[in-house]
Motif scaffolding. Sequence first.
Motif, short mmCIF file in Angstrom:
data_model
loop_
_atom_site.label_atom_id
_atom_site.label_comp_id
_atom_site.label_asym_id
_atom_site.label_seq_id
_atom_site.Cartn_x
_atom_site.Cartn_y
_atom_site.Cartn_z
N CYS A 193 0.73 -1.30 0.02
CA CYS A 193 0.07 0.00 0.04
C CYS A 193 0.79 1.19 0.07
CB CYS A 193 -0.89 0.21 1.19
SG CYS A 193 -2.07 -1.30 1.32
N ALA A 194 0.45 2.28 -0.69
CA ALA A 194 1.37 3.61 -0.70
C ALA A 194 0.38 4.26 0.16
CB ALA A 194 1.04 4.15 -2.29
N VAL A 195 1.08 4.99 1.10
CA VAL A 195 0.79 5.79 2.01
C VAL A 195 1.22 7.17 1.88
CG1 VAL A 195 0.83 6.26 4.63
CG2 VAL A 195 0.88 3.85 3.63
N ALA A 196 0.25 8.46 2.10
CA ALA A 196 0.51 9.57 1.87
C ALA A 196 0.91 10.25 3.19
CB ALA A 196 -0.35 10.37 1.09
N TYR A 238 -6.35 11.78 -1.11
CA TYR A 238 -6.87 10.61 -1.26
C TYR A 238 -6.08 9.91 -2.47
CZ TYR A 238 -9.98 12.16 -5.03
OH TYR A 238 -10.48 12.90 -6.29
N TRP A 239 -6.13 8.35 -2.27
CA TRP A 239 -5.49 7.63 -3.49
C TRP A 239 -6.41 6.98 -4.15
CZ3 TRP A 239 -0.35 7.34 -4.17
CH2 TRP A 239 0.55 7.82 -3.08
N SER A 240 -6.25 6.68 -5.54
CA SER A 240 -6.92 5.92 -6.27
C SER A 240 -6.50 4.68 -6.06
CB SER A 240 -6.91 6.65 -7.81
OG SER A 240 -5.82 6.17 -8.19
N HIS A 282 -4.40 12.33 -4.99
CA HIS A 282 -5.01 13.42 -5.52
C HIS A 282 -4.93 14.33 -4.22
CE1 HIS A 282 -6.73 10.19 -8.02
NE2 HIS A 282 -7.30 11.16 -8.82
N LEU A 283 -4.51 15.58 -4.48
CA LEU A 283 -4.03 16.51 -3.66
C LEU A 283 -5.03 17.80 -3.89
CD1 LEU A 283 -0.34 16.26 -3.34
CD2 LEU A 283 -2.19 15.36 -1.63
N PRO A 284 -6.24 18.14 -3.17
CA PRO A 284 -6.96 19.15 -3.44
C PRO A 284 -6.27 20.42 -3.15
CG PRO A 284 -8.25 17.53 -2.19
CD PRO A 284 -6.79 17.08 -2.16
N TYR A 285 -6.49 21.42 -3.67
CA TYR A 285 -5.65 22.75 -3.34
C TYR A 285 -6.58 23.99 -4.02
CZ TYR A 285 -4.12 23.07 -8.36
OH TYR A 285 -4.13 23.15 -9.57
N ALA A 286 -6.42 25.12 -3.47
CA ALA A 286 -7.02 26.44 -3.93
C ALA A 286 -6.14 27.68 -3.58
CB ALA A 286 -8.45 26.62 -3.02
N PRO A 316 -9.55 28.41 -8.11
CA PRO A 316 -10.33 28.39 -6.70
C PRO A 316 -10.69 26.94 -6.34
CG PRO A 316 -11.44 29.22 -8.73
CD PRO A 316 -10.16 29.03 -9.03
N CYS A 317 -10.56 26.04 -7.40
CA CYS A 317 -10.61 24.59 -7.16
C CYS A 317 -10.01 23.81 -7.98
CB CYS A 317 -12.01 24.25 -7.30
SG CYS A 317 -12.85 22.81 -7.00
N GLY A 318 -8.82 23.02 -7.28
CA GLY A 318 -7.95 22.12 -8.14
C GLY A 318 -7.47 20.96 -7.53
N VAL A 319 -6.98 20.04 -8.28
CA VAL A 319 -6.57 18.75 -7.77
C VAL A 319 -5.31 18.55 -8.61
CG1 VAL A 319 -6.93 16.26 -7.47
CG2 VAL A 319 -8.90 17.93 -7.02
N ALA A 320 -4.27 18.33 -7.61
CA ALA A 320 -3.09 18.04 -8.14
C ALA A 320 -2.83 16.31 -8.04
CB ALA A 320 -1.78 18.66 -7.68
N LEU A 321 -2.35 15.81 -9.32
CA LEU A 321 -2.10 14.43 -9.15
C LEU A 321 -0.19 13.95 -8.95
CD1 LEU A 321 -4.42 13.58 -12.19
CD2 LEU A 321 -4.95 13.69 -9.56
#
Length: 452
Positions: free
Chosen positions: A339-342, A378-380, A386-390, A395-400
Amino acid sequence: MTACAIEGGSAGAAATADPEAEPEPEEPGEPAEADGSGLLPESVADENAAEAGEAEEAEAPSREADARPNADDVPADDAPLPRGFTLTADGAYAARLTAAPGPPGERAWYPERWTLDGPEPYAVPLPLDQPEEPDSEVAPLADGRVLIRRRVADRQMFSLLYPTGPGTGELLLGAVGCAEMTLLPPSPDGRCVYALAADEDHASLWLVAGGAFGPEEVARIPGRCSGGVWLDRAGRMLALDRQEPGGGPVKAVAVDLGRQGEMTPLLQIAPGSDDRLLLADPDSGLLLLRSDAPGHDRLGWGVLGSCLPVRFPECLRLADVAVTPFAVQPGQVLMPESCAVALRIDGAPGSWVGVWRPAGRQLHQFAAPLGWVPGAGYWSRDAVLHLPYANGATPCGVALVNAPEDVEPSRLTGSTGGGEGGGEPSAADAAPVVCKPVPLGQAPLHGAARPD
């Protein structure tokens, strides 16, 4: 004497509410089994410090300059100030409190729901006629509604918010007469939210959304409790960090909500150690914990229901920073080591991201996107973080972030395995190489020889 009492509330309106149409949530999986005994043994084992240290030392020069955020990379004054960010168990929705740009003392706070399971993420503001207090808490549900907890005098009031045309609909759930309450992470079933109220000698667990008649007390646990980690996909088994009423060490316990809050030990590493559960993955059984059993506070990992010892990796022991896990890759059935852990890493320069696998014994570090809410992500199933940021521009983005493959120590140093001129390898080149995950029963402990 009861510390909390229900005041009003009705669930009949919840069934007739007409929120914005949203996709149906996924069916929950089977609950994890739990017997009446402690799920981890009273043992501690450090991983091979030499091997982890060599991998860490070889990787550090290439990552330090890129991983740590620059002091100049600070959101502009007109950027939204990020608040606590809560996600549903499947990562489809998120919610937070945010505010329009303006002086800190004049910000008007309002809830905001993020939709993350579509082709592009987007945010829906959910303001009402009156701004929210900055200490309010929000939690998303699988149907797209957002639960909000407001403190009004010595009461906690709960409502469900949802988009309705150009405005925001509100469904009042009721109130609990309690001075302090904390929302727990949304239940994996997607429709229930629980809250924890602490008293001097006990803690009360309340179902504040998803019940039949508004907020209701579902369990009373002796001692002081904190934390809150779900152990299964059905939302039945909840782990809490508990201290005995008279004091003593903190131990994680499992609370069975299907049996009126029946409590069983979960972490019993050493008699006098503080053993707190931080994360759990129901698919693989991987547990991330924090304990001072090794002599000082350390991050460790184990497997739910396993008789193997808890591991405390050296690569997660960084100087002058705090390391906290926040997401585990799902879908790795019977493969907890894969398992990958963030991990959230907090230091003097700011916050950034780490990725680690138990089998790899390497900590990879990455700069976080500008405006990332530390600890949100959260992980897929295919190991994409997936890293949400603003920020002011987005104003609403997700970095992968793709989980990197763990590199063998010989590759990190550019070695081919042999010394110059075909002689014996040098001490630097003779580091043991892990080509496949080592079964925990054969894992080297305290510098023992590595199996072939």
